[in-house]
Design an enzyme around this catalytic site. Structure first.
Site, mmCIF file in Angstrom:
data_model
loop_
_atom_site.group_PDB
_atom_site.id
_atom_site.type_symbol
_atom_site.label_atom_id
_atom_site.label_comp_id
_atom_site.label_asym_id
_atom_site.label_seq_id
_atom_site.Cartn_x
_atom_site.Cartn_y
_atom_site.Cartn_z
ATOM 1 N N ARG A 94 14.296 3.869 -0.774
ATOM 2 C CA ARG A 94 14.372 2.919 -1.882
ATOM 3 C C ARG A 94 14.614 1.505 -1.397
ATOM 4 O O ARG A 94 14.334 0.537 -2.114
ATOM 5 C CB ARG A 94 15.504 3.323 -2.841
ATOM 6 C CG ARG A 94 15.246 4.613 -3.576
ATOM 7 C CD ARG A 94 16.399 4.917 -4.488
ATOM 8 N NE ARG A 94 16.463 4.002 -5.612
ATOM 9 C CZ ARG A 94 15.891 4.213 -6.785
ATOM 10 N NH1 ARG A 94 15.218 5.303 -6.982
ATOM 11 N NH2 ARG A 94 16.007 3.339 -7.752
ATOM 12 N N TRP A 119 17.717 -3.338 -0.857
ATOM 13 C CA TRP A 119 16.407 -3.970 -0.760
ATOM 14 C C TRP A 119 16.607 -5.355 -1.378
ATOM 15 O O TRP A 119 16.801 -5.475 -2.580
ATOM 16 C CB TRP A 119 15.366 -3.166 -1.542
ATOM 17 C CG TRP A 119 13.964 -3.654 -1.392
ATOM 18 C CD1 TRP A 119 13.091 -3.389 -0.374
ATOM 19 C CD2 TRP A 119 13.238 -4.488 -2.309
ATOM 20 N NE1 TRP A 119 11.886 -3.998 -0.601
ATOM 21 C CE2 TRP A 119 11.948 -4.675 -1.774
ATOM 22 C CE3 TRP A 119 13.550 -5.107 -3.529
ATOM 23 C CZ2 TRP A 119 10.975 -5.449 -2.417
ATOM 24 C CZ3 TRP A 119 12.579 -5.868 -4.162
ATOM 25 C CH2 TRP A 119 11.303 -6.026 -3.615
ATOM 26 N N ASN A 177 22.127 -1.894 -8.285
ATOM 27 C CA ASN A 177 20.677 -1.904 -8.107
ATOM 28 C C ASN A 177 20.103 -2.697 -9.269
ATOM 29 O O ASN A 177 20.520 -2.498 -10.408
ATOM 30 C CB ASN A 177 20.140 -0.462 -8.132
ATOM 31 C CG ASN A 177 18.629 -0.402 -8.165
ATOM 32 O OD1 ASN A 177 17.962 -1.288 -7.631
ATOM 33 N ND2 ASN A 177 18.092 0.632 -8.785
ATOM 34 N N GLY A 178 19.150 -3.607 -8.979
ATOM 35 C CA GLY A 178 18.527 -4.374 -10.058
ATOM 36 C C GLY A 178 18.779 -5.859 -9.895
ATOM 37 O O GLY A 178 19.120 -6.330 -8.807
ATOM 38 N N GLU A 193 -0.318 -1.347 3.737
ATOM 39 C CA GLU A 193 1.130 -1.175 3.587
ATOM 40 C C GLU A 193 1.772 -0.423 4.743
ATOM 41 O O GLU A 193 2.912 -0.698 5.081
ATOM 42 C CB GLU A 193 1.520 -0.586 2.231
ATOM 43 C CG GLU A 193 1.022 0.765 1.905
ATOM 44 C CD GLU A 193 1.434 1.219 0.494
ATOM 45 O OE1 GLU A 193 2.357 0.673 -0.109
ATOM 46 O OE2 GLU A 193 0.796 2.163 0.004
ATOM 47 N N LYS A 241 -3.486 1.456 1.336
ATOM 48 C CA LYS A 241 -2.752 2.372 2.235
ATOM 49 C C LYS A 241 -2.707 1.782 3.636
ATOM 50 O O LYS A 241 -1.673 1.775 4.284
ATOM 51 C CB LYS A 241 -3.478 3.719 2.240
ATOM 52 C CG LYS A 241 -2.746 4.968 2.141
ATOM 53 C CD LYS A 241 -1.914 5.318 0.951
ATOM 54 C CE LYS A 241 -1.222 4.282 0.196
ATOM 55 N NZ LYS A 241 -0.834 4.622 -1.136
ATOM 56 N N HIS A 261 -21.930 -11.003 -2.758
ATOM 57 C CA HIS A 261 -21.507 -12.200 -3.496
ATOM 58 C C HIS A 261 -20.340 -12.911 -2.814
ATOM 59 O O HIS A 261 -19.674 -13.724 -3.442
ATOM 60 C CB HIS A 261 -21.150 -11.827 -4.939
ATOM 61 C CG HIS A 261 -22.321 -11.290 -5.707
ATOM 62 N ND1 HIS A 261 -23.373 -12.075 -6.124
ATOM 63 C CD2 HIS A 261 -22.638 -10.024 -6.082
ATOM 64 C CE1 HIS A 261 -24.267 -11.329 -6.740
ATOM 65 N NE2 HIS A 261 -23.840 -10.069 -6.730
ATOM 66 N N CYS A 278 17.121 -0.596 -4.555
ATOM 67 C CA CYS A 278 18.307 -0.176 -3.806
ATOM 68 C C CYS A 278 18.649 1.279 -4.125
ATOM 69 O O CYS A 278 18.350 1.778 -5.198
ATOM 70 C CB CYS A 278 19.492 -1.048 -4.178
ATOM 71 S SG CYS A 278 19.129 -2.794 -3.999
ATOM 72 N N GLU A 335 -7.710 1.772 -2.930
ATOM 73 C CA GLU A 335 -6.566 2.579 -2.504
ATOM 74 C C GLU A 335 -6.549 2.733 -0.977
ATOM 75 O O GLU A 335 -5.487 2.652 -0.350
ATOM 76 C CB GLU A 335 -6.609 3.943 -3.212
ATOM 77 C CG GLU A 335 -5.554 4.942 -2.794
ATOM 78 C CD GLU A 335 -4.108 4.480 -2.989
ATOM 79 O OE1 GLU A 335 -3.871 3.451 -3.632
ATOM 80 O OE2 GLU A 335 -3.207 5.151 -2.443
ATOM 81 N N LYS A 361 10.327 2.120 -2.467
ATOM 82 C CA LYS A 361 9.613 3.213 -3.122
ATOM 83 C C LYS A 361 9.501 2.992 -4.627
ATOM 84 O O LYS A 361 8.467 3.216 -5.225
ATOM 85 C CB LYS A 361 10.345 4.526 -2.836
ATOM 86 C CG LYS A 361 9.683 5.753 -3.436
ATOM 87 C CD LYS A 361 8.376 6.048 -2.744
ATOM 88 C CE LYS A 361 7.624 7.194 -3.372
ATOM 89 N NZ LYS A 361 6.206 7.183 -2.967
#
Ligand code: M6R
Length: 613
Positions: free
Chosen positions: A27, A78, A102-103, A493, A490, A509, A2, A486, A608
């Site tokens: 955020r 968030w 936040n948290g 997301e 990318k 495999h 948040c 990576e 973020k």
């Protein structure tokens, strides 16, 4: 997670809060709200406006139902506890108290039951609402605003940062933190509180960071710090170097594209003042005073999350080859609960853009509790991770706003490369000749990254051609396997296309079963010692009809025959190739997301800075 902003001063609070929230929207962005002391608290008290969805909804609401006043706070959420809804949006009010948070309050259910037993009614499903009730409960018992808040803080368990307003004390904002960030911006006859520096930069660069277990009383004229026990704390403010312009889009359609294009400069900034070409060496001032410690290290545990974890996987190749130090790499969320036997002559190195990722921070603390020296590579100066570390190597990439990490990643690779050369030279692994070559290659790198960035049209076309696919496979070998991971992350997301990264040699495999004519397969094919092996893997894909997109520094007629698309990048040594190969992957993900019309800078469900477990 948040975003938090608080303001007390002489300006209209609403625009200051909205602007701050815009800077923090990365955020979290499922709902937003503000609380403002209307008319300075003289008549109407604290008015709250909240709305679900993006910040534009709150902006519209404030236009329809304006609140005038110069003391207030704002929040972008968030969701952790309770779905995104107006009732669950912050701020949360109980009696005289209004709180943003936040948290996660881990013991919130226990507290909620106790408060309900006292007759308190809750209006949301959030953990935050217990904080406002708890403080208000102490006020009802006769404690002052500050003492009531302090008493409540002592009961909270978990990671949190809060900002609190009280109807009875309009001239004061209280803020406190434990394990999630709070920064206080110091102005002239005005002061600010925020969860992150970009929210303040327009007004001041003079800041004070709160440490865990600390609270602050913020008025127009002064800021006083104390711990949760009430012991006063003195701390000199710091000056932030970033300016507002570096935190803007500068004409780019998205922050992500801007940040991709900033990489040549960001890499230069990571190298700046750290290269000694004359001596074929690297200078890391931060590390020089710890030379005895660094010489004694026989093993390093790298810990990180997400993209930073991919940087660590590549960093293992750097440190092992250039400094001959054995390295293990862990997710922060795994290391923190693993009973690691590391102790003597080992070190822990946390890699993080934000420096606030809860799992990485906890892993670092875990390493410290084993007695390991704590090292960090971080972008945000003075964030929690660097503050908790013994030695810090900053990447100096500038603010990264887009949720998907780009320049943070390539500068983390640059920093890991610098560190490896530095250690390799001091340990006698790298002679002057090899040191010189490694450094020359690094000096040439920003121009090579720039060269790739001048040819984005080709990649844009490829993205359009394959952007409808449901799945992508990314293959790479050795130090480029993390780059395959990576590239896949990318794409996932920001474009929401399912993608997997795999070591090319492992494909046979299992994942080979997925390949058909519908499957684009991105192959990282630098001309390195395993080129021929990767080429064979490509042929296995071709034989099953997969649509190969090859990224290489060595195009050839043979390759053109097998691959549907070939993207050429410049050439460099095999340890820096990952940085060059990353750029087309970022652009491919970006243009696929644009083609699919997703929310590039704020992809769904992401935040973020992940400051919760
Ligand atoms: O701030 P950090 O580098 O510690 O963040 C770690 C991850 O949360 C971050 O890299 C995340 O995976 C990004 N969304 C990747 O683009």
């Amino acid at each position: 997670m948040c975003g938090i902003i608080g303001y007390i001063g002489h300006r209209e609070a609403a625009p200051v809060l909205l602007k701050g929230l815009q800077r923090l929207e990365y955020r979290g962005y499922d709902s937003a709200g503000v609380a403002i002391f209307a008319n300075g608290g003289s008549r109407d008290g604290i008015l709250v406006r909240r709305s679900v969805g993006k910040l534009t909804n709150l902006d519209r609401l404030l236009q329809d139902q304006p609140v005038h006043g110069s003391i207030g706070m704002g929040h972008t959420r968030w969701a952790t506890h309770g779905r995104p809804s107006e009732e669950n949006a912050h701020p949360h009010r109980a009696g005289k108290i209004v709180v943003i948070h936040n948290g996660i309050i881990e013991n919130y259910l226990d507290l909620r039951h106790k408060l309900q037993a006292k007759g308190r009614t809750f209006n949301s499903e959030t953990d935050t609402e217990v904080i406002s009730h708890l403080i208000d409960d102490y006020i009802q018992q006769g404690l002052s605003f500050t003492l009531a808040t302090r008493a409540a803080l002592k009961q909270l368990e978990g990671a949190f940062s809060i900002v609190v307003l009280c109807e009875d004390e309009p001239g004061k904002i209280l803020t406190a933190k434990n394990a999630t960030p709070i920064v206080i911006g110091l102005g002239e006859h005005e002061n600010f509180v925020a969860s992150d520096v970009p929210a303040l930069l327009e007004y001041t660069r003079k800041v004070t960071f709160l440490e865990d277990g600390e609270m602050a009383e913020v008025t127009r004229e002064y800021v006083t710090l104390s711990d949760f026990q009430g012991q006063p704390i003195e701390r000199e403010p710091r000056t932030i170097e970033w300016d507002t312009v570096t935190a803007q889009k500068s004409g780019y359609k998205h922050f992500l594209l801007k940040e991709i294009h900033e990489q040549p400069q960001a890499i230069i900034d990571t190298m700046r003042g750290r290269i000694l070409p004359e001596e074929s060496d690297v200078s890391l001032g931060e590390f020089d005073e710890h030379s005895e410690l660094l010489n004694s290290i026989q093993r390093i545990a790298l810990v990180a999350c997400g993209t930073a974890w991919h940087a660590c996987l590549a960093g293992k190749f750097y440190l092992e080859e250039l400094a001959r130090i054995p390295v293990e790499v862990d997710y922060g969320s795994e290391f923190r609960y693993r009973n690691s036997p590391l102790e003597r002559h080992a070190a822990i190195l946390a890699v993080s853009q934000s420096g606030e990722t809860a799992d990485t921070l906890a892993a670092l603390e875990g390493g410290k509790s084993l007695g390991l020296p704590a090292l960090a590579i971080c972008n945000v100066v003075d964030a929690s991770i660097p503050r908790r570390s013994d030695i810090v190597l900053y990447t100096h990439a500038g603010p990264e706003i887009s949720v998907a990490s780009t320049k943070a990643f390539t500068t983390q690779l640059t920093a890991l490369y610098l560190l490896s050369v530095y250690l390799g030279r001091r340990r006698g692994v790298l002679d002057e000749g090899r040191g010189r070559q490694l450094i020359d290659d690094l000096i040439n790198l920003p121009a090579q990254v720039q060269e790739i960035l001048t040819k984005t049209k080709h990649i844009e076309k490829i993205a359009k051609k394959y952007g409808h696919a449901k799945d992508f496979l990314y293959l790479g070998r050795g130090v480029n396997y993390p780059i395959a991971l990576e590239g896949a992350l990318k794409l996932k997301e920001i474009s929401y296309i399912h993608a997997e990264g795999y070591p090319a040699g492992e494909m046979k495999h299992g994942p080979i079963a997925l390949i058909d004519e519908e499957m684009p397969v991105v192959v990282l094919l630098p001309k390195d010692p395993v080129y021929a092996k990767t080429l064979s893997n490509m042929k296995e894909v071709e034989a099953r009809g997969g649509r190969i997109i090859a990224i290489t520094d060595a195009p050839s007629p043979e390759l053109e025959d097998i691959a549907w698309e070939v993207i050429q990048v410049p050439t460099t040594n095999h340890l820096l190739m990952p940085i060059l190969l990353t750029i087309p992957l970022q652009l491919l993900a970006y243009y696929s997301a644009v083609y699919r019309d997703t929310d590039v800078d704020q992809p769904r469900n992401l935040a973020k800075s992940v400051t919760v477990e």
